[in-house]
Design a protein around this motif. Structure first.
Motif, PDB file in Angstrom:
ATOM      1  N   ARG A  24       0.862  -1.179   0.000  1.00 29.56           N
ATOM      2  CA  ARG A  24       0.000   0.000   0.000  1.00 29.56           C
ATOM      3  C   ARG A  24       0.897   1.228   0.000  1.00 29.56           C
ATOM      4  NH1 ARG A  24      -5.051  -0.430  -0.760  1.00 29.56           N
ATOM      5  NH2 ARG A  24      -6.257  -1.974   0.340  1.00 29.56           N
ATOM      6  N   CYS A  25       0.376   2.363  -0.446  1.00 34.11           N
ATOM      7  CA  CYS A  25       1.121   3.621  -0.445  1.00 34.11           C
ATOM      8  C   CYS A  25       1.576   3.930   0.980  1.00 34.11           C
ATOM      9  CB  CYS A  25       0.240   4.745  -0.990  1.00 34.11           C
ATOM     10  SG  CYS A  25       1.090   6.338  -1.045  1.00 34.11           S
ATOM     11  N   ALA A  26       2.829   4.337   1.129  1.00 35.81           N
ATOM     12  CA  ALA A  26       3.420   4.581   2.444  1.00 35.81           C
ATOM     13  C   ALA A  26       2.960   5.896   3.067  1.00 35.81           C
ATOM     14  CB  ALA A  26       4.942   4.568   2.329  1.00 35.81           C
ATOM     15  N   VAL A  27       2.274   6.739   2.322  1.00 37.98           N
ATOM     16  CA  VAL A  27       1.806   8.010   2.869  1.00 37.98           C
ATOM     17  C   VAL A  27       0.591   7.737   3.758  1.00 37.98           C
ATOM     18  CG1 VAL A  27       0.847  10.276   2.288  1.00 37.98           C
ATOM     19  CG2 VAL A  27       2.686   9.310   0.910  1.00 37.98           C
ATOM     20  N   ARG A  28       0.630   8.273   4.973  1.00 35.72           N
ATOM     21  CA  ARG A  28      -0.423   8.036   5.950  1.00 35.72           C
ATOM     22  C   ARG A  28      -1.780   8.503   5.420  1.00 35.72           C
ATOM     23  NH1 ARG A  28       1.137   9.478  11.969  1.00 35.72           N
ATOM     24  NH2 ARG A  28       2.654   7.908  11.447  1.00 35.72           N
ATOM     25  N   GLY A  29      -2.764   7.639   5.502  1.00 32.90           N
ATOM     26  CA  GLY A  29      -4.116   7.969   5.090  1.00 32.90           C
ATOM     27  C   GLY A  29      -4.422   7.632   3.639  1.00 32.90           C
ATOM     28  N   LEU A  74      13.783   6.724   0.796  1.00 35.59           N
ATOM     29  CA  LEU A  74      13.164   7.300   1.990  1.00 35.59           C
ATOM     30  C   LEU A  74      13.303   8.822   2.029  1.00 35.59           C
ATOM     31  CD1 LEU A  74      14.014   4.694   4.749  1.00 35.59           C
ATOM     32  CD2 LEU A  74      11.798   5.206   3.741  1.00 35.59           C
ATOM     33  N   THR A  75      14.466   9.325   1.637  1.00 38.89           N
ATOM     34  CA  THR A  75      14.649  10.774   1.517  1.00 38.89           C
ATOM     35  C   THR A  75      15.144  11.056   0.113  1.00 38.89           C
ATOM     36  OG1 THR A  75      16.906  10.651   2.337  1.00 38.89           O
ATOM     37  CG2 THR A  75      15.195  11.060   3.971  1.00 38.89           C
ATOM     38  N   PRO A  76      14.843  12.234  -0.446  1.00 43.40           N
ATOM     39  CA  PRO A  76      15.235  12.516  -1.834  1.00 43.40           C
ATOM     40  C   PRO A  76      16.719  12.362  -2.114  1.00 43.40           C
ATOM     41  CG  PRO A  76      13.666  14.138  -1.079  1.00 43.40           C
ATOM     42  CD  PRO A  76      14.017  13.290   0.112  1.00 43.40           C
ATOM     43  N   GLY A  77      17.588  12.641  -1.157  1.00 40.78           N
ATOM     44  CA  GLY A  77      19.019  12.547  -1.411  1.00 40.78           C
ATOM     45  C   GLY A  77      19.613  11.203  -1.053  1.00 40.78           C
ATOM     46  N   ASP A  78      18.792  10.246  -0.617  1.00 39.58           N
ATOM     47  CA  ASP A  78      19.286   8.953  -0.159  1.00 39.58           C
ATOM     48  C   ASP A  78      19.165   7.910  -1.265  1.00 39.58           C
ATOM     49  OD1 ASP A  78      20.105   6.829   1.404  1.00 39.58           O
ATOM     50  OD2 ASP A  78      18.128   6.523   2.275  1.00 39.58           O
ATOM     51  N   ASP A 126      22.345   6.480  -2.671  1.00 45.68           N
ATOM     52  CA  ASP A 126      23.670   5.920  -2.862  1.00 45.68           C
ATOM     53  C   ASP A 126      23.664   4.466  -2.406  1.00 45.68           C
ATOM     54  OD1 ASP A 126      26.324   5.799  -3.504  1.00 45.68           O
ATOM     55  OD2 ASP A 126      26.995   6.556  -1.567  1.00 45.68           O
ATOM     56  N   GLY A 127      23.773   3.557  -3.334  1.00 48.78           N
ATOM     57  CA  GLY A 127      23.730   2.145  -3.003  1.00 48.78           C
ATOM     58  C   GLY A 127      22.301   1.634  -2.996  1.00 48.78           C
ATOM     59  N   PRO A 128      22.106   0.402  -2.495  1.00 52.46           N
ATOM     60  CA  PRO A 128      20.764  -0.166  -2.531  1.00 52.46           C
ATOM     61  C   PRO A 128      19.774   0.664  -1.741  1.00 52.46           C
ATOM     62  CG  PRO A 128      22.374  -1.778  -1.731  1.00 52.46           C
ATOM     63  CD  PRO A 128      23.088  -0.492  -1.955  1.00 52.46           C
ATOM     64  N   GLY A 129      20.174   1.153  -0.574  1.00 48.33           N
ATOM     65  CA  GLY A 129      19.334   2.056   0.202  1.00 48.33           C
ATOM     66  C   GLY A 129      18.025   1.452   0.650  1.00 48.33           C
ATOM     67  N   SER A 130      17.242   2.287   1.291  1.00 42.20           N
ATOM     68  CA  SER A 130      15.930   1.892   1.777  1.00 42.20           C
ATOM     69  C   SER A 130      14.879   2.552   0.910  1.00 42.20           C
ATOM     70  CB  SER A 130      15.754   2.338   3.221  1.00 42.20           C
ATOM     71  OG  SER A 130      16.757   1.767   4.025  1.00 42.20           O
ATOM     72  N   TRP A 131      13.849   1.777   0.588  1.00 45.04           N
ATOM     73  CA  TRP A 131      12.813   2.274  -0.305  1.00 45.04           C
ATOM     74  C   TRP A 131      11.484   2.282   0.411  1.00 45.04           C
ATOM     75  CZ3 TRP A 131      14.385   3.933  -5.014  1.00 45.04           C
ATOM     76  CH2 TRP A 131      15.627   3.499  -5.471  1.00 45.04           C
ATOM     77  N   ARG A 132      10.606   3.094  -0.097  1.00 47.01           N
ATOM     78  CA  ARG A 132       9.214   3.045   0.333  1.00 47.01           C
ATOM     79  C   ARG A 132       8.353   3.013  -0.916  1.00 47.01           C
ATOM     80  NH1 ARG A 132       7.726   9.064   2.502  1.00 47.01           N
ATOM     81  NH2 ARG A 132       8.613  10.178   0.759  1.00 47.01           N
ATOM     82  N   TRP A 133       7.183   2.470  -0.780  1.00 42.33           N
ATOM     83  CA  TRP A 133       6.282   2.297  -1.904  1.00 42.33           C
ATOM     84  C   TRP A 133       5.253   3.410  -1.896  1.00 42.33           C
ATOM     85  CZ3 TRP A 133       7.199  -1.210  -5.604  1.00 42.33           C
ATOM     86  CH2 TRP A 133       8.145  -2.189  -5.318  1.00 42.33           C
ATOM     87  N   LEU A 134       5.061   4.065  -3.060  1.00 38.19           N
ATOM     88  CA  LEU A 134       4.121   5.176  -3.171  1.00 38.19           C
ATOM     89  C   LEU A 134       3.166   4.950  -4.335  1.00 38.19           C
ATOM     90  CD1 LEU A 134       6.596   8.174  -2.735  1.00 38.19           C
ATOM     91  CD2 LEU A 134       5.168   7.143  -0.983  1.00 38.19           C
ATOM     92  N   CYS A 135       1.999   5.582  -4.236  1.00 33.90           N
ATOM     93  CA  CYS A 135       1.060   5.566  -5.360  1.00 33.90           C
ATOM     94  C   CYS A 135       1.515   6.603  -6.386  1.00 33.90           C
ATOM     95  CB  CYS A 135      -0.359   5.867  -4.869  1.00 33.90           C
ATOM     96  SG  CYS A 135      -0.558   7.540  -4.220  1.00 33.90           S
ATOM     97  N   LEU A 136       0.850   6.648  -7.538  1.00 39.26           N
ATOM     98  CA  LEU A 136       1.253   7.546  -8.616  1.00 39.26           C
ATOM     99  C   LEU A 136       1.240   9.011  -8.174  1.00 39.26           C
ATOM    100  CD1 LEU A 136       2.070   7.969 -11.568  1.00 39.26           C
ATOM    101  CD2 LEU A 136      -0.351   7.981 -12.161  1.00 39.26           C
ATOM    102  N   ASP A 137       0.180   9.442  -7.503  1.00 37.15           N
ATOM    103  CA  ASP A 137       0.099  10.847  -7.078  1.00 37.15           C
ATOM    104  C   ASP A 137       1.200  11.210  -6.096  1.00 37.15           C
ATOM    105  OD1 ASP A 137      -2.114  11.335  -8.665  1.00 37.15           O
ATOM    106  OD2 ASP A 137      -3.544  10.776  -7.085  1.00 37.15           O
ATOM    107  N   HIS A 138       1.479  10.327  -5.158  1.00 38.09           N
ATOM    108  CA  HIS A 138       2.498  10.642  -4.156  1.00 38.09           C
ATOM    109  C   HIS A 138       3.920  10.515  -4.697  1.00 38.09           C
ATOM    110  CE1 HIS A 138      -0.921  10.048  -1.253  1.00 38.09           C
ATOM    111  NE2 HIS A 138      -0.446  11.243  -0.937  1.00 38.09           N
ATOM    112  N   VAL A 139       4.144   9.623  -5.667  1.00 39.55           N
ATOM    113  CA  VAL A 139       5.483   9.556  -6.257  1.00 39.55           C
ATOM    114  C   VAL A 139       5.737  10.794  -7.105  1.00 39.55           C
ATOM    115  CG1 VAL A 139       5.142   8.290  -8.439  1.00 39.55           C
ATOM    116  CG2 VAL A 139       7.197   7.920  -7.121  1.00 39.55           C
ATOM    117  N   ARG A 140       4.703  11.331  -7.752  1.00 33.57           N
ATOM    118  CA  ARG A 140       4.856  12.595  -8.489  1.00 33.57           C
ATOM    119  C   ARG A 140       5.202  13.733  -7.536  1.00 33.57           C
ATOM    120  NH1 ARG A 140      -0.217  11.937 -12.690  1.00 33.57           N
ATOM    121  NH2 ARG A 140       0.923  10.708 -14.223  1.00 33.57           N
TER     122      ARG A 140
END
Length: 192
Positions: free
Chosen positions: A18-23, A34-38, A40-54
């Motif tokens: 599900r989209c990681a944005v609350r609600g 997780l953060t726009p500048g993060d 470098d390397g595999p890193g940590s990801w979060r899953w977002l819907c189309l509107d929130h990834v935009r």
């Protein structure tokens, strides 16, 4: 677990998140760091819907926190060449000039000609191979200047032109060669 990645918009089809944005109740089909500048390397990801990834992508700024000099260096079309101390020096002061590339059909032959021991190299020409051929058509040597080339061109045009030969068109091929040779030589670097 995602099974297939779509070519369109980076959507990962079959993502069971599900989209990681609350609600937000939409499916999280897009991975974002997780953060726009993060990133470098595999890193940590979060899953977002189309509107929130935009929204996430609109906030992203690669140059955030950089000085103007760092931004200019990052935008350089040849990054690293000015800073790389390990880059090989291709010529040394006082070294003989390399062979003319136009004298060779294969670039590897031109490179090896420079380093072939014991074989004297031909003196460097100020004209390319095509330009030397054009000089030959006009009957001139390499020690000529543009004024002599122009004068010789005028002589040959008068000699081969049908209007000067009573309409005889038998010299048209030679006239064409002379004109092409002039077109090549008038823009030669040797006369610049």
């Amino acid at each position: 677990m995602a099974t297939k990645q779509s070519k369109m918009h980076g959507r990962v089809e079959g993502a069971a998140k599900r989209c990681a944005v609350r609600g937000c109740r939409a499916a999280g089909e897009f991975r974002a760091p997780l953060t726009p500048g993060d990133f470098d390397g595999p890193g940590s990801w979060r899953w977002l819907c189309l509107d929130h990834v935009r929204e996430h992508n609109a906030k992203y700024n690669f140059f955030a926190g950089m000085t103007p000099d760092e931004i200019e260096a990052a935008q350089s079309p040849i990054p690293g060449w000015d800073r790389d101390r390990q880059t090989r020096v291709f010529t040394a002061p006082g070294a003989d000039p390399g062979p003319a590339w136009s004298d060779f059909k294969d670039p590897l032959d031109a490179i090896s000609a420079r380093f072939r021991p014991g074989i004297p190299r031909r003196e460097m020409s100020r004209f390319s191979g095509e330009e030397r051929h054009a000089l030959g058509i006009l009957g001139l040597r390499e020690d000529t200047d543009l004024h002599k080339v122009r004068k010789r061109y005028s002589e040959l045009v008068r000699r081969y032109h049908p209007d000067r030969n009573g309409g005889d068109r038998s010299h048209e091929r030679k006239l064409g060669e002379v004109i092409v040779a002039w077109q090549k030589l008038k823009v030669a670097r040797a006369f610049a």
